[in-house]
Design a protein around this motif. Structure first.
Motif, PDB file in Angstrom:
ATOM      1  N   THR A 236       0.690  -1.012   0.138  1.00  0.00           N
ATOM      2  CA  THR A 236       0.025   0.039  -0.093  1.00  0.00           C
ATOM      3  C   THR A 236       0.801   1.403   0.049  1.00  0.00           C
ATOM      4  OG1 THR A 236      -0.215   0.003   2.353  1.00  0.00           O
ATOM      5  CG2 THR A 236      -1.932  -1.200   1.253  1.00  0.00           C
ATOM      6  N   ARG A 237       0.080   2.350  -0.401  1.00  0.00           N
ATOM      7  CA  ARG A 237       1.096   3.559  -0.304  1.00  0.00           C
ATOM      8  C   ARG A 237       0.337   4.707   0.305  1.00  0.00           C
ATOM      9  NH1 ARG A 237      -0.743   6.950  -4.576  1.00  0.00           N
ATOM     10  NH2 ARG A 237      -2.214   5.845  -6.031  1.00  0.00           N
ATOM     11  N   SER A 238       0.666   5.613   0.816  1.00  0.00           N
ATOM     12  CA  SER A 238       0.178   7.073   1.606  1.00  0.00           C
ATOM     13  C   SER A 238      -0.403   7.779   0.373  1.00  0.00           C
ATOM     14  CB  SER A 238       1.195   7.571   2.282  1.00  0.00           C
ATOM     15  OG  SER A 238       2.202   7.939   1.729  1.00  0.00           O
ATOM     16  N   ARG A 239      -1.178   8.618   0.802  1.00  0.00           N
ATOM     17  CA  ARG A 239      -1.611   9.751   0.063  1.00  0.00           C
ATOM     18  C   ARG A 239      -0.565  10.725  -0.289  1.00  0.00           C
ATOM     19  NH1 ARG A 239      -6.667  11.420   3.670  1.00  0.00           N
ATOM     20  NH2 ARG A 239      -5.024  11.043   5.456  1.00  0.00           N
ATOM     21  N   GLU A 240      -0.690  11.330  -1.370  1.00  0.00           N
ATOM     22  CA  GLU A 240       0.253  12.197  -1.818  1.00  0.00           C
ATOM     23  C   GLU A 240       0.237  13.313  -0.726  1.00  0.00           C
ATOM     24  OE1 GLU A 240       1.350  13.006  -5.986  1.00  0.00           O
ATOM     25  OE2 GLU A 240      -0.854  12.497  -6.217  1.00  0.00           O
ATOM     26  N   TYR A 241       1.345  14.006  -0.370  1.00  0.00           N
ATOM     27  CA  TYR A 241       1.379  15.154   0.470  1.00  0.00           C
ATOM     28  C   TYR A 241       0.871  14.892   1.871  1.00  0.00           C
ATOM     29  CZ  TYR A 241       2.421  17.096  -4.004  1.00  0.00           C
ATOM     30  OH  TYR A 241       2.797  17.227  -5.444  1.00  0.00           O
ATOM     31  N   LYS A 242       0.729  13.703   2.111  1.00  0.00           N
ATOM     32  CA  LYS A 242      -0.069  13.400   3.636  1.00  0.00           C
ATOM     33  C   LYS A 242       1.067  12.646   4.549  1.00  0.00           C
ATOM     34  CE  LYS A 242      -4.032  15.242   2.883  1.00  0.00           C
ATOM     35  NZ  LYS A 242      -4.507  16.245   3.573  1.00  0.00           N
ATOM     36  N   LYS A 243       2.041  13.450   5.120  1.00  0.00           N
ATOM     37  CA  LYS A 243       3.295  12.743   5.916  1.00  0.00           C
ATOM     38  C   LYS A 243       2.557  11.938   6.857  1.00  0.00           C
ATOM     39  CE  LYS A 243       7.388  15.120   4.591  1.00  0.00           C
ATOM     40  NZ  LYS A 243       8.144  13.916   4.299  1.00  0.00           N
ATOM     41  N   ASP A 244       1.331  12.307   7.670  1.00  0.00           N
ATOM     42  CA  ASP A 244       0.743  11.692   8.633  1.00  0.00           C
ATOM     43  C   ASP A 244       0.485  10.217   8.388  1.00  0.00           C
ATOM     44  OD1 ASP A 244       1.318  13.878  10.419  1.00  0.00           O
ATOM     45  OD2 ASP A 244      -0.738  14.676  10.257  1.00  0.00           O
ATOM     46  N   ASP A 245       0.395   9.931   7.052  1.00  0.00           N
ATOM     47  CA  ASP A 245      -0.119   8.550   6.764  1.00  0.00           C
ATOM     48  C   ASP A 245       1.092   7.732   7.119  1.00  0.00           C
ATOM     49  OD1 ASP A 245      -2.569   9.381   5.597  1.00  0.00           O
ATOM     50  OD2 ASP A 245      -2.130   8.881   3.685  1.00  0.00           O
ATOM     51  N   ASN A 246       2.254   8.245   7.171  1.00  0.00           N
ATOM     52  CA  ASN A 246       3.737   7.295   7.566  1.00  0.00           C
ATOM     53  C   ASN A 246       4.087   7.731   8.695  1.00  0.00           C
ATOM     54  OD1 ASN A 246       3.310   7.216   4.105  1.00  0.00           O
ATOM     55  ND2 ASN A 246       4.093   5.216   5.134  1.00  0.00           N
ATOM     56  N   ALA A 247       3.270   8.132   9.749  1.00  0.00           N
ATOM     57  CA  ALA A 247       3.938   8.819  10.853  1.00  0.00           C
ATOM     58  C   ALA A 247       4.606   7.790  11.614  1.00  0.00           C
ATOM     59  CB  ALA A 247       2.750   9.140  11.929  1.00  0.00           C
ATOM     60  N   HIS A 248       4.822   6.649  11.499  1.00  0.00           N
ATOM     61  CA  HIS A 248       5.780   5.766  12.380  1.00  0.00           C
ATOM     62  C   HIS A 248       7.155   5.887  11.881  1.00  0.00           C
ATOM     63  CE1 HIS A 248       1.624   3.941  13.381  1.00  0.00           C
ATOM     64  NE2 HIS A 248       2.173   3.682  14.488  1.00  0.00           N
ATOM     65  N   ILE A 249       7.159   5.819  10.685  1.00  0.00           N
ATOM     66  CA  ILE A 249       8.322   5.751   9.826  1.00  0.00           C
ATOM     67  C   ILE A 249       8.986   7.114   9.931  1.00  0.00           C
ATOM     68  CG2 ILE A 249       7.673   6.024   7.584  1.00  0.00           C
ATOM     69  CD1 ILE A 249      10.287   3.398   8.860  1.00  0.00           C
ATOM     70  N   GLU A 250       8.272   7.992   9.917  1.00  0.00           N
ATOM     71  CA  GLU A 250       8.868   9.579   9.778  1.00  0.00           C
ATOM     72  C   GLU A 250       9.276   9.740  11.300  1.00  0.00           C
ATOM     73  OE1 GLU A 250       9.001  11.595   7.385  1.00  0.00           O
ATOM     74  OE2 GLU A 250       7.900  10.603   5.955  1.00  0.00           O
ATOM     75  N   GLN A 251       8.710   9.330  12.340  1.00  0.00           N
ATOM     76  CA  GLN A 251       9.461   9.501  13.582  1.00  0.00           C
ATOM     77  C   GLN A 251      10.655   8.646  13.706  1.00  0.00           C
ATOM     78  OE1 GLN A 251       7.368   7.864  16.800  1.00  0.00           O
ATOM     79  NE2 GLN A 251       8.378   8.724  18.522  1.00  0.00           N
ATOM     80  N   LYS A 252      10.656   7.406  13.189  1.00  0.00           N
ATOM     81  CA  LYS A 252      11.824   6.551  13.085  1.00  0.00           C
ATOM     82  C   LYS A 252      12.833   7.130  12.334  1.00  0.00           C
ATOM     83  CE  LYS A 252       9.900   3.306  15.642  1.00  0.00           C
ATOM     84  NZ  LYS A 252      10.384   2.922  17.042  1.00  0.00           N
ATOM     85  N   ASN A 253      12.528   7.828  11.177  1.00  0.00           N
ATOM     86  CA  ASN A 253      13.716   8.494  10.549  1.00  0.00           C
ATOM     87  C   ASN A 253      14.703   9.484  11.395  1.00  0.00           C
ATOM     88  OD1 ASN A 253      12.779   7.037   7.965  1.00  0.00           O
ATOM     89  ND2 ASN A 253      11.751   8.613   7.200  1.00  0.00           N
ATOM     90  N   GLY A 254      13.713  10.168  11.986  1.00  0.00           N
ATOM     91  CA  GLY A 254      14.587  11.188  12.876  1.00  0.00           C
ATOM     92  C   GLY A 254      15.419  10.655  14.173  1.00  0.00           C
ATOM     93  N   ASP A 255      14.612   9.759  14.788  1.00  0.00           N
ATOM     94  CA  ASP A 255      15.074   9.167  15.970  1.00  0.00           C
ATOM     95  C   ASP A 255      16.242   8.070  15.767  1.00  0.00           C
ATOM     96  OD1 ASP A 255      13.527  10.536  17.454  1.00  0.00           O
ATOM     97  OD2 ASP A 255      11.923   8.896  17.738  1.00  0.00           O
ATOM     98  N   GLN A 256      16.058   7.034  14.790  1.00  0.00           N
ATOM     99  CA  GLN A 256      16.947   6.161  14.460  1.00  0.00           C
ATOM    100  C   GLN A 256      17.998   6.284  13.375  1.00  0.00           C
ATOM    101  OE1 GLN A 256      14.827   2.394  14.338  1.00  0.00           O
ATOM    102  NE2 GLN A 256      14.249   2.493  16.403  1.00  0.00           N
ATOM    103  N   VAL A 257      17.972   7.373  12.473  1.00  0.00           N
ATOM    104  CA  VAL A 257      18.585   7.584  11.456  1.00  0.00           C
ATOM    105  C   VAL A 257      19.635   8.948  11.625  1.00  0.00           C
ATOM    106  CG1 VAL A 257      19.136   7.614   8.953  1.00  0.00           C
ATOM    107  CG2 VAL A 257      17.488   5.983   9.824  1.00  0.00           C
ATOM    108  N   ARG A 258      18.636   9.999  11.470  1.00  0.00           N
ATOM    109  CA  ARG A 258      19.260  11.202  11.810  1.00  0.00           C
ATOM    110  C   ARG A 258      20.145  11.545  12.550  1.00  0.00           C
ATOM    111  NH1 ARG A 258      19.952  12.815   6.625  1.00  0.00           N
ATOM    112  NH2 ARG A 258      18.159  13.360   5.207  1.00  0.00           N
ATOM    113  N   LYS A 259      19.699  11.433  14.239  1.00  0.00           N
ATOM    114  CA  LYS A 259      20.240  11.462  15.100  1.00  0.00           C
ATOM    115  C   LYS A 259      21.700  10.645  15.236  1.00  0.00           C
ATOM    116  CE  LYS A 259      16.413  12.703  18.272  1.00  0.00           C
ATOM    117  NZ  LYS A 259      15.802  12.126  19.533  1.00  0.00           N
ATOM    118  N   LEU A 260      21.817   9.462  14.492  1.00  0.00           N
ATOM    119  CA  LEU A 260      22.778   8.650  14.487  1.00  0.00           C
ATOM    120  C   LEU A 260      23.710   9.130  13.500  1.00  0.00           C
ATOM    121  CD1 LEU A 260      24.188   6.174  15.635  1.00  0.00           C
ATOM    122  CD2 LEU A 260      23.020   5.008  13.812  1.00  0.00           C
TER     123      LEU A 260
END
Length: 202
Positions: A92-116
């Motif tokens: 499945t895919r998220s709706r266009e321009y709706k980052k909240d559809d993938n809220a779990h992974i967006e949070q992990k991008n910051g916590d587990q990738v960008r911070k590291l």
């Protein structure tokens, strides 16, 4: 079901090939996996997903992504659907321009990738290998030792939104309670938990 996304490591210049982190998180257990890729070609993403699937302690049943061409393509569709009936993956895919559809992974991008990893540019095979060595340790620390809370219910009362969370547990503790978890991999992870030192991993 898992959510998947790519995090670019291009620094201030997005020209040419550079590293991307393929970040995947399971919504039910909060289990996370990361894999560094050089470029973001359709085949590189599928190879990264194959690697991640081989490390998951449970069957991969669903992938939810954004609308990038690295995900919306024939190669990923074939990876999900050209399988035995019981092993097919729902895509499945998220709706266009709706980052909240993938809220779990967006949070992990910051916590587990960008911070590291930060925001610098990495564009060599040597950097890719080094990053994946780092992610191998991060995988153990985050999934076996780092507790988190998952949302159980969300109730709106007037203008207030009341959220209820479960007790803090590690992703591995949730995997142990999952009836579909692979018992062989769970046993291997339990041995890894007992032999690993979280302070050394930190």
């Amino acid at each position: 079901c898992t959510e998947a996304d790519l995090v670019a490591h291009s620094g201030p210049c997005a020209q040419g090939d550079f590293l991307h982190t393929l970040n995947v998180t399971d919504i039910k257990t909060a289990w996370g996996e990361q894999q560094a890729l050089l470029g973001k070609s359709e085949l590189a993403v599928v190879d990264g997903l194959r690697h991640i699937e081989s490390h998951l302690p449970f069957p991969l049943k669903g992938i939810d992504s954004d609308n990038g061409s690295e995900f919306i393509n024939h190669h990923l569709w074939a990876f999900c659907r050209k399988r035995p009936p019981r092993k097919k993956i729902q895509f499945t895919r998220s709706r266009e321009y709706k980052k909240d559809d993938n809220a779990h992974i967006e949070q992990k991008n910051g916590d587990q990738v960008r911070k590291l990893i930060g925001y610098d540019r990495y564009d060599t095979e040597r950097a890719r290998l080094a990053m994946n060595d780092l992610y191998a340790d991060i995988r153990v620390f985050n999934n076996l030792f780092l507790p988190s809370m998952t949302l159980k219910t969300k109730i709106r009362k007037g203008s207030r939104l009341i959220r209820r969370y479960d007790a803090p547990r590690t992703p591995f503790q949730r995997v142990q309670e999952c009836p579909e978890a692979d018992p062989i991999k769970v046993k291997e992870l339990l041995a890894l938990l007992q032999s690993s030192n979280p302070f050394e991993l930190t």
